[in-house]
Design an enzyme around this catalytic site. Sequence first.
Site, PDB file in Angstrom:
ATOM      1  N   HIS A 173       0.971  -1.574  -0.002  1.00 40.98           N
ATOM      2  CA  HIS A 173       0.018   0.523   0.041  1.00 40.98           C
ATOM      3  C   HIS A 173       1.259   1.051  -0.095  1.00 40.98           C
ATOM      4  CE1 HIS A 173      -3.017   3.144   1.338  1.00 40.98           C
ATOM      5  NE2 HIS A 173      -4.262   1.672   1.549  1.00 40.98           N
ATOM      6  N   GLU A 277      -0.906   1.733  -5.495  1.00 43.54           N
ATOM      7  CA  GLU A 277      -0.673   0.327  -4.531  1.00 43.54           C
ATOM      8  C   GLU A 277      -0.683  -1.066  -5.203  1.00 43.54           C
ATOM      9  OE1 GLU A 277      -3.667   2.951  -1.670  1.00 43.54           O
ATOM     10  OE2 GLU A 277      -4.162   0.438  -1.443  1.00 43.54           O
TER      11      GLU A 277
END
Length: 305
Positions: A173, A277
Amino acid sequence: MTDSSAAQQLQSRYGISDVLRFEAGPHGLLRAKVITPQAQAELYLHGAHVTHYQPRGEWPVLFLSAHSWFDAVKPIRGGVPIVFPWFGRLAGDASAPAHGFARLAEWRMESTAQAADGSVTLALRLGEADATHAAWPHEYELRYRISVGSTLEIALDVKNHGTRTISFEEALHTYLAVSDVRQVLISGLAGTQYLDKTDGARRRTQGTEPIRITKETDRVYLNTKTTCIVDDPAGDRRLVVEKSGSDVTVVWNPWIAKAHAMPDFGDTEWPRMLCIETGNAADHAVTLPPGRVHTMRATIRSAPR
Ligand code: TA6
């Protein structure tokens, strides 16, 4: 064991003089500081969380909130949180931690090494003995490899140690540091279908133009293996996220209201970050038979405009 003696133990076993040092950071969270000829970096064992990557002579590539918690039971805001084994909220279990348990767990060091070119590699492990959840009671092992050099290379291996096929979602992420998100252009996702999480996960298709961020943006791009390039004119650089073993790319910026609502994020920080991400989620959750390993990798670098 005190935090500093734990840090000393790590240092004596995994430290590399003048290059890799272990210490107790905020609230005693154990961290590694890396200084190579090409770049500097920082990693916490809490969540195997890379919080800093800065090529020599440049400003940081990763964003870290000045309001982040550094707490053994909370996620760090910024850098590269590891999402596993579910992405976002867990359907049917509102009490389950968002984005899974891997980013909340204390990972174990496995090895460190310095290559001939000066780059440094660290490897960490996490298994069901370290972290698990009633909603995901599987025998698994995660291995995370980080290489700090002229690029930041991160790779997550998931091994199924059980006797049944398992299914999971995952993401690296990544919070990229940008000078002004309102000016960036994101390329690599043209014509790609996405779930718009600001609109009830409605399915849409990206146009041919590079993506501009003009409001809260939370999109799960599906069935894409392509490299993303973030052109940051105000920062006079491009940030490149290359990947493998991943069929999903998530693009996120909280903008004003969501930034205000997040207790571990500053109200005025949103223009300086953009998440690109690398993941597998939604239609692209991973199905892994017993004994098999799945590897997802991202290579992050800055490049001249
Ligand atoms: O990856 C984007 C996203 O799923 C957004 O929906 C937003 O919630 C973000 O992650 C941050 O999630 P967190 O649980 O770290 O607050």
